[in-house]
Design an enzyme around this catalytic site. Structure first.
Site, PDB file in Angstrom:
ATOM      1  CB  THR A  96      -0.905  -0.003   1.249  1.00 46.15           C
ATOM      2  OG1 THR A  96      -1.596  -1.250   1.302  1.00 46.15           O
ATOM      3  CG2 THR A  96      -1.895   1.135   1.229  1.00 46.15           C
ATOM      4  CD  GLU A  97       3.542   3.086  -3.711  1.00 49.66           C
ATOM      5  OE1 GLU A  97       3.212   4.079  -4.411  1.00 49.66           O
ATOM      6  OE2 GLU A  97       4.492   2.339  -3.980  1.00 49.66           O
ATOM      7  N   PRO A  98       0.514   5.880  -0.159  1.00 49.14           N
ATOM      8  CG  PRO A  98       1.768   7.668   0.702  1.00 49.14           C
ATOM      9  CD  PRO A  98       1.909   6.328   0.039  1.00 49.14           C
ATOM     10  CB  ILE A 119       3.848  -0.724   6.354  1.00 44.03           C
ATOM     11  CG1 ILE A 119       3.695  -0.117   4.946  1.00 44.03           C
ATOM     12  CG2 ILE A 119       4.537  -2.093   6.315  1.00 44.03           C
ATOM     13  CD1 ILE A 119       2.694  -0.825   4.030  1.00 44.03           C
ATOM     14  N   GLY A 137     -24.423  -2.605  27.557  1.00 41.20           N
ATOM     15  CA  GLY A 137     -25.000  -1.298  27.876  1.00 41.20           C
ATOM     16  C   GLY A 137     -23.892  -0.258  28.042  1.00 41.20           C
ATOM     17  CD  GLU A 145      -3.816  -9.704   3.425  1.00 46.47           C
ATOM     18  OE1 GLU A 145      -3.150  -8.720   3.806  1.00 46.47           O
ATOM     19  OE2 GLU A 145      -3.299 -10.691   2.907  1.00 46.47           O
ATOM     20  CB  SER A 154     -16.154  -5.566   3.015  1.00 41.57           C
ATOM     21  OG  SER A 154     -15.791  -5.962   4.310  1.00 41.57           O
ATOM     22  CD  GLU A 155     -16.520  -1.698   0.724  1.00 44.75           C
ATOM     23  OE1 GLU A 155     -15.325  -1.647   1.096  1.00 44.75           O
ATOM     24  OE2 GLU A 155     -17.468  -1.699   1.523  1.00 44.75           O
TER      25      GLU A 155
HETATM   26  C1  LIG Z   1      -3.970  -1.013  10.629  1.00 44.45           C
HETATM   27  C2  LIG Z   1      -3.647  -1.250   9.185  1.00 44.45           C
HETATM   28  C3  LIG Z   1      -2.636  -2.149   8.845  1.00 44.45           C
HETATM   29  C4  LIG Z   1      -2.281  -2.343   7.507  1.00 44.45           C
HETATM   30  N1  LIG Z   1      -1.209  -3.147   7.209  1.00 44.45           N
HETATM   31  C5  LIG Z   1      -0.750  -3.190   5.928  1.00 44.45           C
HETATM   32  C6  LIG Z   1       0.458  -3.884   5.619  1.00 44.45           C
HETATM   33  O1  LIG Z   1       1.106  -4.475   6.493  1.00 44.45           O
HETATM   34  N2  LIG Z   1       0.909  -3.849   4.333  1.00 44.45           N
HETATM   35  C7  LIG Z   1       0.226  -3.202   3.337  1.00 44.45           C
HETATM   36  O2  LIG Z   1       0.698  -3.213   2.198  1.00 44.45           O
HETATM   37  N3  LIG Z   1      -0.932  -2.546   3.600  1.00 44.45           N
HETATM   38  C8  LIG Z   1      -1.424  -2.523   4.870  1.00 44.45           C
HETATM   39  N4  LIG Z   1      -2.577  -1.827   5.163  1.00 44.45           N
HETATM   40  C9  LIG Z   1      -3.272  -1.140   4.083  1.00 44.45           C
HETATM   41  C10 LIG Z   1      -4.606  -1.770   3.696  1.00 44.45           C
HETATM   42  O3  LIG Z   1      -4.383  -2.973   3.011  1.00 44.45           O
HETATM   43  C11 LIG Z   1      -5.363  -0.717   2.844  1.00 44.45           C
HETATM   44  O4  LIG Z   1      -5.728   0.333   3.717  1.00 44.45           O
HETATM   45  C12 LIG Z   1      -6.575  -1.308   2.182  1.00 44.45           C
HETATM   46  O5  LIG Z   1      -6.202  -2.222   1.165  1.00 44.45           O
HETATM   47  C13 LIG Z   1      -7.469  -0.219   1.545  1.00 44.45           C
HETATM   48  O6  LIG Z   1      -6.726   0.661   0.746  1.00 44.45           O
HETATM   49  P1  LIG Z   1      -6.863   2.235   0.965  1.00 44.45           P
HETATM   50  O7  LIG Z   1      -6.706   2.512   2.419  1.00 44.45           O
HETATM   51  O8  LIG Z   1      -5.981   2.931   0.023  1.00 44.45           O
HETATM   52  O9  LIG Z   1      -8.374   2.558   0.603  1.00 44.45           O
HETATM   53  P2  LIG Z   1      -8.938   2.907  -0.875  1.00 44.45           P
HETATM   54  O10 LIG Z   1      -8.426   1.913  -1.851  1.00 44.45           O
HETATM   55  O11 LIG Z   1      -8.700   4.355  -1.150  1.00 44.45           O
HETATM   56  O12 LIG Z   1     -10.496   2.658  -0.662  1.00 44.45           O
HETATM   57  C14 LIG Z   1     -11.390   3.662  -0.152  1.00 44.45           C
HETATM   58  C15 LIG Z   1     -12.799   3.097  -0.251  1.00 44.45           C
HETATM   59  O13 LIG Z   1     -13.116   2.860  -1.628  1.00 44.45           O
HETATM   60  C16 LIG Z   1     -13.550   1.516  -1.788  1.00 44.45           C
HETATM   61  N5  LIG Z   1     -13.128   1.023  -3.113  1.00 44.45           N
HETATM   62  C17 LIG Z   1     -11.906   1.132  -3.705  1.00 44.45           C
HETATM   63  N6  LIG Z   1     -11.905   0.523  -4.902  1.00 44.45           N
HETATM   64  C18 LIG Z   1     -13.157   0.026  -5.078  1.00 44.45           C
HETATM   65  C19 LIG Z   1     -13.788  -0.727  -6.128  1.00 44.45           C
HETATM   66  N7  LIG Z   1     -13.137  -1.106  -7.241  1.00 44.45           N
HETATM   67  N8  LIG Z   1     -15.100  -1.065  -5.963  1.00 44.45           N
HETATM   68  C20 LIG Z   1     -15.789  -0.703  -4.832  1.00 44.45           C
HETATM   69  N9  LIG Z   1     -15.233   0.005  -3.824  1.00 44.45           N
HETATM   70  C21 LIG Z   1     -13.933   0.341  -3.944  1.00 44.45           C
HETATM   71  C22 LIG Z   1     -12.858   0.754  -0.667  1.00 44.45           C
HETATM   72  O14 LIG Z   1     -13.513  -0.472  -0.383  1.00 44.45           O
HETATM   73  C23 LIG Z   1     -12.974   1.762   0.464  1.00 44.45           C
HETATM   74  O15 LIG Z   1     -14.264   1.689   1.029  1.00 44.45           O
HETATM   75  C24 LIG Z   1      -2.987  -1.669   6.489  1.00 44.45           C
HETATM   76  C25 LIG Z   1      -4.044  -0.788   6.815  1.00 44.45           C
HETATM   77  C26 LIG Z   1      -4.356  -0.573   8.147  1.00 44.45           C
HETATM   78  C27 LIG Z   1      -5.458   0.404   8.473  1.00 44.45           C
END
Ligand SMILES: Cc1cc2nc3c(=O)[nH]c(=O)nc-3n(C[C@H](O)[C@H](O)[C@H](O)COP(=O)(O)OP(=O)(O)OC[C@H]3O[C@@H](n4cnc5c(N)ncnc54)[C@H](O)[C@@H]3O)c2cc1C
Length: 380
Positions: free
Chosen positions: A126-128, A157, A338, A362, A365-366
């Site tokens: 994952t990236e910003p 991460i 409660g 990981e 849900s979407e």
């Molecule tokens: C505590 C924590 C630990 C983590 N650990 C790791 C790690 O160890 N390594 C790593 O690489 N990552 C890690 N992550 C990152 C995590 O995997 C991502 O946050 C996650 O995959 C969602 O990506 P995003 O945050 O960029 O959300 P986005 O991709 O920006 O999603 C935003 C919303 O849009 C929805 N969305 C996006 N695309 C679609 C689509 N095609 N159809 C329908 N809805 C969609 C998503 O479901 C979500 O509701 C971690 C995150 C957290 C919070």
């Protein structure tokens, strides 16, 4: 629920349960409150084999199967999900990526210390600017002489600031997924740092931070597998990772049921225990049923993986159902408590906060629904 567990799998589950009962739960609460990583407790996972679950014995691992792994993750997360996610990221992501795709030299170098728990591992996809759309990642790796030079950052991460070994995906070529390669990076590499841990909604005793690369220099031999194969490797790693994340949901959901059950039997209102109220009986029956379904789906996915069959579809179903079961069970457990459920003296408050991550990490849900629907509809 015994799902025809072997004697060894049952024994592994007992060891994990005993560890969780002795070392997690109330003992982790102060760390959670202080947002502090429980180094001493995590270190104790090494001698149990829980930091090298999937690593071959000759490289110092426990060489267990996925069913055993799911049982361990469930029991640890039933005790405390912060320790559970720490162990999950270390095993499922970093260590398993190297064990599956590393060269014999890379395996010999990195796996023994990871499996023994002498060092912790992190994994950065994952990236910003890219999470669900992981193939849009922009961290770059350029080959210059005998070194790769990495620039960019990885967001959210797990274990980022406590890990000594990290596997990261970076762009080596144009195109989307085919231009991505995987690298193993050691702490201390020039230009490689981690950010300050985030303040999170839950999992306060786990470490989540950025991995930062500013002209980071790593040896040419840090490439894992083929150049351009990093995205495909990451998808394979995620298949197993989702099974473990499903197990995390099962463990959290079971913890919520445990706490709700205990409270219903002791708390009285209108001259009865809460256990005697129909409405609350319905709630506990529903969530306990969900936990069983989630556990069966998770063990089924683990079993498919162990038999070498495709498990992505089953893993997505298990992860989707178990994470939503965890959130539902935690919500109901707070409701059953409660006002007590809303304050931090009671474990359900922490369980409720921790549960949410399972619907996000990981693959949200979407994204799980998308993976499941694409398979059913045979879309590419
Ligand atoms: C505590 C924590 C630990 C983590 N650990 C790791 C790690 O160890 N390594 C790593 O690489 N990552 C890690 N992550 C990152 C995590 O995997 C991502 O946050 C996650 O995959 C969602 O990506 P995003 O945050 O960029 O959300 P986005 O991709 O920006 O999603 C935003 C919303 O849009 C929805 N969305 C996006 N695309 C679609 C689509 N095609 N159809 C329908 N809805 C969609 C998503 O479901 C979500 O509701 C971690 C995150 C957290 C919070």
């Amino acid at each position: 629920m015994d799902f025809e567990l072997t004697a060894e799998q049952q024994q592994v589950r007992e060891v994990a349960r005993a560890f969780a009962e002795a070392e997690l739960g109330d003992k982790i609460a102060p760390f959670d409150e202080r947002h502090e990583f429980p180094h001493e407790i995590v270190r104790k996972l090494g001698p149990l084999g829980f930091l090298g679950v999937l690593v071959p014995e000759e490289l110092g691992g426990a060489a267990l199967d996925y069913v055993s792994y799911a049982l361990i993750v469930e029991e640890l997360c039933r005790g405390d999900a912060s320790v559970g996610i720490t162990m999950w990221a270390h095993n499922s992501l970093c260590t398993n990526h190297i064990a599956t795709f590393g060269s014999p030299e890379q395996k010999r170098r990195y796996l023994p210390p990871l499996a023994a728990g002498r060092v912790l591992g992190a994994w950065g996809l994952t990236e910003p600017g890219s999470g669900s759309d992981a193939a849009a990642l922009v961290t770059r790796a350029e080959l210059r002489g005998e070194s790769w030079i990495l620039n960019g950052s990885k967001a959210f991460i797990t274990n980022a600031s406590v890990a000594s070994t990290a596997v990261v995906m970076a762009r080596t070529d144009g195109g989307r997924s085919r231009g991505i390669s995987a690298f193993v990076v050691e702490r201390g590499a020039p230009g490689f740092t981690s950010g300050k841990p985030y303040r999170k909604l839950g999992l306060h005793a786990s470490d989540t931070a950025e991995l930062i690369f500013q002209d980071a220099r790593i040896p040419a031999a840090s490439l894992l597998g083929e150049r351009g194969a990093g995205f495909a490797q990451a998808m394979t790693v995620l298949e197993g990772g989702r099974i473990a994340m499903a197990a995390m949901g099962v463990g959290i959901a079971q913890a919520a049921v445990d706490q709700a059950t205990r409270y219903m039997r002791q708390r009285t209102a209108f001259g009865k225990t809460l256990a005697e109220f129909d409405g609350l009986q319905g709630m506990i029956a529903d969530v306990a049923t969900d936990v069983e379904v989630a556990r069966l789906l998770t063990l089924r996915a683990a079993y498919l993986k162990d038999s070498g069959r495709p498990a992505m579809h089953a893993a997505a179903m298990a992860k989707l159902f178990a994470s939503e079961a965890a959130m539902k069970a935690a919500t109901k457990a707070v409701q059953i408590h409660g006002g007590a459920g809303y304050i931090s003296e009671f474990p359900v408050e922490r369980i409720f906060r921790d549960a949410k991550l399972t619907e996000i990490g990981e693959g949200t849900s979407e994204i799980q629904r998308m993976v499941i629907a694409r398979e059913i509809l045979q879309l590419t």
